[in-house]
Write a protein that holds these residues in place. Structure first.
Motif, PDB file in Angstrom:
ATOM      1  N   GLU A   1     -11.027   5.545   1.768  1.00  0.00           N
ATOM      2  CA  GLU A   1      -9.735   6.112   2.155  1.00  0.00           C
ATOM      3  C   GLU A   1      -8.731   6.008   1.019  1.00  0.00           C
ATOM      4  O   GLU A   1      -7.970   6.958   0.752  1.00  0.00           O
ATOM      5  CB  GLU A   1      -9.188   5.382   3.388  1.00  0.00           C
ATOM      6  CG  GLU A   1      -9.955   5.640   4.672  1.00  0.00           C
ATOM      7  CD  GLU A   1      -9.382   4.852   5.830  1.00  0.00           C
ATOM      8  OE1 GLU A   1      -8.997   5.473   6.834  1.00  0.00           O
ATOM      9  OE2 GLU A   1      -9.308   3.614   5.732  1.00  0.00           O
ATOM     10  N   SER A   2      -8.693   4.886   0.335  1.00  0.00           N
ATOM     11  CA  SER A   2      -7.699   4.648  -0.707  1.00  0.00           C
ATOM     12  C   SER A   2      -7.931   5.528  -1.924  1.00  0.00           C
ATOM     13  O   SER A   2      -6.981   6.029  -2.533  1.00  0.00           O
ATOM     14  CB  SER A   2      -7.712   3.165  -1.114  1.00  0.00           C
ATOM     15  OG  SER A   2      -7.464   2.341  -0.011  1.00  0.00           O
TER      16      SER A   2
ATOM     17  N   THR B   1      -4.103  -0.706  -3.346  1.00  0.00           N
ATOM     18  CA  THR B   1      -5.234  -1.078  -2.507  1.00  0.00           C
ATOM     19  C   THR B   1      -6.541  -1.012  -3.292  1.00  0.00           C
ATOM     20  O   THR B   1      -7.403  -1.898  -3.158  1.00  0.00           O
ATOM     21  CB  THR B   1      -5.313  -0.159  -1.283  1.00  0.00           C
ATOM     22  OG1 THR B   1      -4.058  -0.166  -0.603  1.00  0.00           O
ATOM     23  CG2 THR B   1      -6.387  -0.610  -0.326  1.00  0.00           C
ATOM     24  N   ILE B   2      -6.697   0.023  -4.121  1.00  0.00           N
ATOM     25  CA  ILE B   2      -7.908   0.152  -4.927  1.00  0.00           C
ATOM     26  C   ILE B   2      -8.040  -1.021  -5.887  1.00  0.00           C
ATOM     27  O   ILE B   2      -9.116  -1.622  -6.031  1.00  0.00           O
ATOM     28  CB  ILE B   2      -7.893   1.479  -5.703  1.00  0.00           C
ATOM     29  CG1 ILE B   2      -7.880   2.665  -4.741  1.00  0.00           C
ATOM     30  CG2 ILE B   2      -9.104   1.575  -6.631  1.00  0.00           C
ATOM     31  CD1 ILE B   2      -7.650   4.003  -5.422  1.00  0.00           C
TER      32      ILE B   2
ATOM     33  N   ASP C   1      -4.191   5.572  -3.468  1.00  0.00           N
ATOM     34  CA  ASP C   1      -3.520   4.332  -3.093  1.00  0.00           C
ATOM     35  C   ASP C   1      -3.907   3.253  -4.101  1.00  0.00           C
ATOM     36  O   ASP C   1      -4.772   2.414  -3.853  1.00  0.00           O
ATOM     37  CB  ASP C   1      -3.918   3.932  -1.671  1.00  0.00           C
ATOM     38  CG  ASP C   1      -3.023   2.853  -1.096  1.00  0.00           C
ATOM     39  OD1 ASP C   1      -2.200   2.314  -1.852  1.00  0.00           O
ATOM     40  OD2 ASP C   1      -3.154   2.553   0.105  1.00  0.00           O
TER      41      ASP C   1
ATOM     42  N   SER D   1       0.835  -1.196   0.000  1.00  0.00           N
ATOM     43  CA  SER D   1       0.000   0.000   0.000  1.00  0.00           C
ATOM     44  C   SER D   1       0.870   1.246   0.000  1.00  0.00           C
ATOM     45  O   SER D   1       1.813   1.359   0.787  1.00  0.00           O
ATOM     46  CB  SER D   1      -0.915   0.005   1.233  1.00  0.00           C
ATOM     47  OG  SER D   1      -1.554   1.256   1.381  1.00  0.00           O
TER      48      SER D   1
ATOM     49  N   TYR E   1      -0.102   4.324   0.792  1.00  0.00           N
ATOM     50  CA  TYR E   1      -0.410   5.214   1.914  1.00  0.00           C
ATOM     51  C   TYR E   1      -0.166   4.536   3.267  1.00  0.00           C
ATOM     52  O   TYR E   1       0.481   5.113   4.145  1.00  0.00           O
ATOM     53  CB  TYR E   1      -1.865   5.679   1.833  1.00  0.00           C
ATOM     54  CG  TYR E   1      -2.281   6.557   2.991  1.00  0.00           C
ATOM     55  CD1 TYR E   1      -1.930   7.896   3.027  1.00  0.00           C
ATOM     56  CD2 TYR E   1      -3.005   6.024   4.063  1.00  0.00           C
ATOM     57  CE1 TYR E   1      -2.298   8.699   4.099  1.00  0.00           C
ATOM     58  CE2 TYR E   1      -3.372   6.825   5.132  1.00  0.00           C
ATOM     59  CZ  TYR E   1      -3.013   8.157   5.145  1.00  0.00           C
ATOM     60  OH  TYR E   1      -3.368   8.942   6.223  1.00  0.00           O
TER      61      TYR E   1
ATOM     62  N   LEU F   1     -12.244   1.337   3.739  1.00  0.00           N
ATOM     63  CA  LEU F   1     -10.884   1.289   3.204  1.00  0.00           C
ATOM     64  C   LEU F   1     -10.849   1.766   1.755  1.00  0.00           C
ATOM     65  O   LEU F   1      -9.906   2.465   1.349  1.00  0.00           O
ATOM     66  CB  LEU F   1     -10.340  -0.133   3.301  1.00  0.00           C
ATOM     67  CG  LEU F   1      -8.943  -0.379   2.733  1.00  0.00           C
ATOM     68  CD1 LEU F   1      -7.900   0.433   3.482  1.00  0.00           C
ATOM     69  CD2 LEU F   1      -8.597  -1.866   2.768  1.00  0.00           C
TER      70      LEU F   1
ATOM     71  N   VAL G   1      -0.949  -5.040   1.095  1.00  0.00           N
ATOM     72  CA  VAL G   1      -2.380  -4.851   0.875  1.00  0.00           C
ATOM     73  C   VAL G   1      -3.173  -6.031   1.414  1.00  0.00           C
ATOM     74  O   VAL G   1      -4.274  -5.861   1.949  1.00  0.00           O
ATOM     75  CB  VAL G   1      -2.665  -4.641  -0.626  1.00  0.00           C
ATOM     76  CG1 VAL G   1      -4.167  -4.560  -0.886  1.00  0.00           C
ATOM     77  CG2 VAL G   1      -1.980  -3.387  -1.131  1.00  0.00           C
TER      78      VAL G   1
ATOM     79  N   ARG H   1      -6.696   9.005  -1.414  1.00  0.00           N
ATOM     80  CA  ARG H   1      -5.251   9.153  -1.228  1.00  0.00           C
ATOM     81  C   ARG H   1      -4.454   8.534  -2.367  1.00  0.00           C
ATOM     82  O   ARG H   1      -3.243   8.324  -2.236  1.00  0.00           O
ATOM     83  CB  ARG H   1      -4.851   8.498   0.097  1.00  0.00           C
ATOM     84  CG  ARG H   1      -5.365   9.286   1.298  1.00  0.00           C
ATOM     85  CD  ARG H   1      -5.550   8.415   2.518  1.00  0.00           C
ATOM     86  NE  ARG H   1      -6.015   9.215   3.658  1.00  0.00           N
ATOM     87  CZ  ARG H   1      -6.480   8.703   4.784  1.00  0.00           C
ATOM     88  NH1 ARG H   1      -6.559   7.399   4.923  1.00  0.00           N
ATOM     89  NH2 ARG H   1      -6.877   9.478   5.774  1.00  0.00           N
TER      90      ARG H   1
END
Length: 305
Positions: free
Chosen positions: A263-264, A272-273, A269, A79, A81, A260, A86, A267
């Motif tokens: 958040e991703s 993670t996405i 990320d 990740s 961020y 999550l 992940v 940012r």
């Protein structure tokens, strides 16, 4: 049955491959991911370092192969961020979202099946109209508004249930009601329509002529055929609940996969996405596959056709 399962499994694998390529491509749709990661004010040298560090200077095919081969072994990368694998993030957050989804689909079925059966048996009666009205309201009500109203009533005014968190099962009651109520209208209407059609069938008239009890006719004979489309829709709704829990998890501060994802995205990320999209897609494909197999097991006509 084996041939039916084999064909459905092959189709599921093709869908999984297609979805994995789409989810990986999303990172490149907004432009150079190295620029997005570097942020504003980054120099060309900084962007080039990021591009070499994360392998963005390689061809798309090579990057995709490395990513999908790693994902197949459970390695979704690091990740950007959170600075941790992940797969660890997913393992931490998945139990919350899975618990929420199971409770939500359970509440939806407990609400939709009895109301659908009642509406079909009492067709064009007050009970039928109230059931349809309840379904219409459930589909039209925004989930965030219903969540806030339930918080005000049951958590703030009556103080019966907690507002946020996921420490106990009581924390999942309100969010499960919100998601379950939103998922119930389609299942309720399908149950009603299937029951009406089944109750008009010749075999139901034969069962009545034999003097069978109405409860046996409805629950044992009519419901078995009427529930077939509901099984498929329930699998689809379960996938939608998993993927659409972002708003509800945010309102109730449930730190699950939906939160999550929010958040991703905010940012950039990307690993993670990508992992969240792929995991959700695979769950959706598996649920659809299992629903097809279950329908074929319930009704042999499907696998024969």
């Amino acid at each position: 049955m084996a041939a039916f399962v084999t064909k459905r499994l092959a189709l599921a694998l093709l869908v999984a491959i297609f979805v994995s390529s789409i989810s990986f491509s999303l990172m490149f749709l907004t432009g150079d991911p190295a620029i997005a990661i570097a942020g504003e004010g980054a120099t060309e040298a900084d962007i080039e370092v990021i591009r070499r560090t994360f392998g963005f200077d390689r061809s798309f095919a090579v990057q995709y192969w490395d990513w999908i081969s790693g994902a197949a072994s459970g390695d979704f990368g690091q990740s950007f961020y959170f600075n941790q694998p992940v797969v660890e993030l997913l393992a931490e957050r998945m139990p919350v979202t899975a618990t929420l989804a199971v409770f939500s689909i359970g509440f939806a079925l407990l609400l939709a099946l009895p109301l659908g059966i009642l509406a079909a048996v009492k067709r064009n009666s007050l009970a039928d109209r109230l059931s349809l009205a309840l379904a219409t309201v459930g589909q039209a009500t925004p989930s965030f508004w219903l969540a806030l109203m339930l918080i005000v009533l049951f958590a703030v005014n009556l103080r019966w249930l907690p507002v946020s968190g996921a420490d106990t099962l009581a924390h999942f009651i309100l969010p499960s009601i919100v998601l379950g109520y939103y998922a119930s209208p389609s299942m309720m209407r399908l149950t009603r329509g299937g029951m009406i059609e089944a109750l008009r069938s010749d075999y139901i008239r034969t069962a009545r002529a034999k003097g069978m009890l109405p409860r046996t006719i409805i629950l044992k004979h009519a419901l078995r055929n009427a529930v077939l489309p509901v099984v498929s829709v329930a699998a689809v709704e379960f996938g939608f609940i998993l993927g659409g829990s972002v708003v509800v998890e945010s309102v109730f501060s449930l730190r699950g996969i939906g939160y999550l994802a929010w958040e991703s995205i905010g940012r950039n990320d990307f690993p993670t996405i990508q992992a969240i999209i792929l995991v959700y897609a695979m769950i959706y494909v598996c649920l659809t596959f299992l629903a097809d197999v279950l329908n074929a097991w319930i009704d042999p006509r499907i696998r024969v056709a």
